[in-house]
Write an enzyme that holds these catalytic residues in place. Sequence first.
Site, PDB file in Angstrom:
ATOM      1  N   LYS A  70      -4.143   1.680   1.794  1.00 31.34           N
ATOM      2  CA  LYS A  70      -3.367   0.799   0.925  1.00 31.34           C
ATOM      3  C   LYS A  70      -2.644   1.595  -0.165  1.00 31.34           C
ATOM      4  O   LYS A  70      -2.855   2.799  -0.311  1.00 31.34           O
ATOM      5  CB  LYS A  70      -4.298  -0.258   0.312  1.00 31.34           C
ATOM      6  CG  LYS A  70      -5.002  -1.115   1.355  1.00 31.34           C
ATOM      7  CD  LYS A  70      -4.015  -1.838   2.246  1.00 31.34           C
ATOM      8  CE  LYS A  70      -4.666  -2.844   3.187  1.00 31.34           C
ATOM      9  NZ  LYS A  70      -5.424  -2.236   4.306  1.00 31.34           N
TER      10      LYS A  70
HETATM   11  C1  PLP Z   1      -3.648  -8.345   5.544  1.00 27.69           C
HETATM   12  C2  PLP Z   1      -5.025  -7.788   5.364  1.00 27.69           C
HETATM   13  N1  PLP Z   1      -6.024  -8.608   5.008  1.00 27.69           N
HETATM   14  C3  PLP Z   1      -7.271  -8.149   4.800  1.00 27.69           C
HETATM   15  C4  PLP Z   1      -7.578  -6.822   4.967  1.00 27.69           C
HETATM   16  C5  PLP Z   1      -8.989  -6.364   4.755  1.00 27.69           C
HETATM   17  O1  PLP Z   1      -9.070  -5.419   3.729  1.00 27.69           O
HETATM   18  P1  PLP Z   1     -10.392  -4.554   3.534  1.00 27.69           P
HETATM   19  O2  PLP Z   1     -10.326  -3.441   4.496  1.00 27.69           O
HETATM   20  O3  PLP Z   1     -10.328  -4.083   2.107  1.00 27.69           O
HETATM   21  O4  PLP Z   1     -11.553  -5.453   3.763  1.00 27.69           O
HETATM   22  C6  PLP Z   1      -6.584  -5.924   5.345  1.00 27.69           C
HETATM   23  C7  PLP Z   1      -6.882  -4.507   5.554  1.00 27.69           C
HETATM   24  O5  PLP Z   1      -6.245  -3.828   6.312  1.00 27.69           O
HETATM   25  C8  PLP Z   1      -5.274  -6.416   5.554  1.00 27.69           C
HETATM   26  O6  PLP Z   1      -4.277  -5.605   5.916  1.00 27.69           O
END
Ligand code: PLP
Length: 372
Positions: free
Chosen positions: A181
């Site tokens: 990110k």
């Molecule tokens: C659109 C979206 N939602 C949720 C997530 C989940 O994030 P995390 O890996 O911090 O749980 C991601 C991660 O890639 C994502 O791209």
Amino acid sequence: MLPFTRPSIGEAEQQAVQEVLASGWITSGPKVQAFETALADYLGGGVQVRLFNSATSALEAVLYASNIGAGDEVIVPAMSFVATANVVVRVGATPVFVDVDLLSRNLSADAVAAAITEKTRAIMPVHFAGRAVEMTPIYSLAEKHGLLVIEDAAQAIGTRYRHQKIGASGNPVCFSFHPNKNITTIEGGAVACADASLLARLERIRFHGISRDAEGNMDVTEWGGKMNMPDVSAAMGLVQLGRLDGFNRRRRELARRYLENMPEHPALILPQDVEGHSWHMFCICLDFNRLATSRQQVQQQLAQAGIGVGMHYPAMPGFTLYQQQGNRLEDYPQAARIGEQTMTLPLFPDMRDEDVDRVCKAMEAILGGAAK
Ligand SMILES: Cc1ncc(COP(=O)(O)O)c(C=O)c1O
């Protein structure tokens, strides 16, 4: 090898982590509080922030704290990382997919309106690759139907919508600090919102349901999980947050360079540079019906040229779990097309201009050699 993404971790992050490691308190503590305050200040809008160990946890906790569960429907875009739908399943509710726009990859208020039923409780827009969803009509729709808007802003830290940061709106908005990110805490997530009672529930739910009175006596008034962010991560997040606007400026410069230097080709669909975009990813589509090559071949040719790519994402209704729930991929033609044709080209702040030029030249050669 040029990867499709790479986090920018410098001396300052390493020193911040080192200080926490040496402090004797390495899990949630003063750094979490400091990062929560700093992030709320950054977002603006008078919101407060609660940190989590991932965006997945943050989204799950918001759904749970909003009493969304069995028998409820949550509208999600058919094109996202699968966590967006999985968290809905996790609380016992049903994700209802809507198709997205081919260029923005975002859902629209019209698509959402057509999917609202008596069971709908929430709309969960995803700001795909850092491009804001057109939110004003979504908020109006939600108000009209009494629905909650929970924004999956995992990819949109630093994105602006109509001159306001995504996260400043007051309704719950969730961010991710996964290494891919725009800023990272290794793993981590956050909720920004303005609802004091929701914030209080989120605090309990992220840590075993525990609440404490003024004397510090512990009680458990409801279920809670283990979703807290450690101070080591928060210390890193504080440093990264200070660098975020600079990172995003550089991302935009690189994206613009791509847009200027990519070859024009009828099979190539490029993303658009819109106001407020934080350019989390540079995702293209290649129409393989117009090319004498396949995605796998293009990926191999790019790898031979020392260029890594990503695939974001297969459309969610095509996954076995969601097929078993009665979804059909053909009902989401744009998401299905993106899933088959998408390719994420390298984009990260430490990339050089020459790297972009190299990718553009490689794409030109590949497309030139793939005439049908
Ligand atoms: C659109 C979206 N939602 C949720 C997530 C989940 O994030 P995390 O890996 O911090 O749980 C991601 C991660 O890639 C994502 O791209």
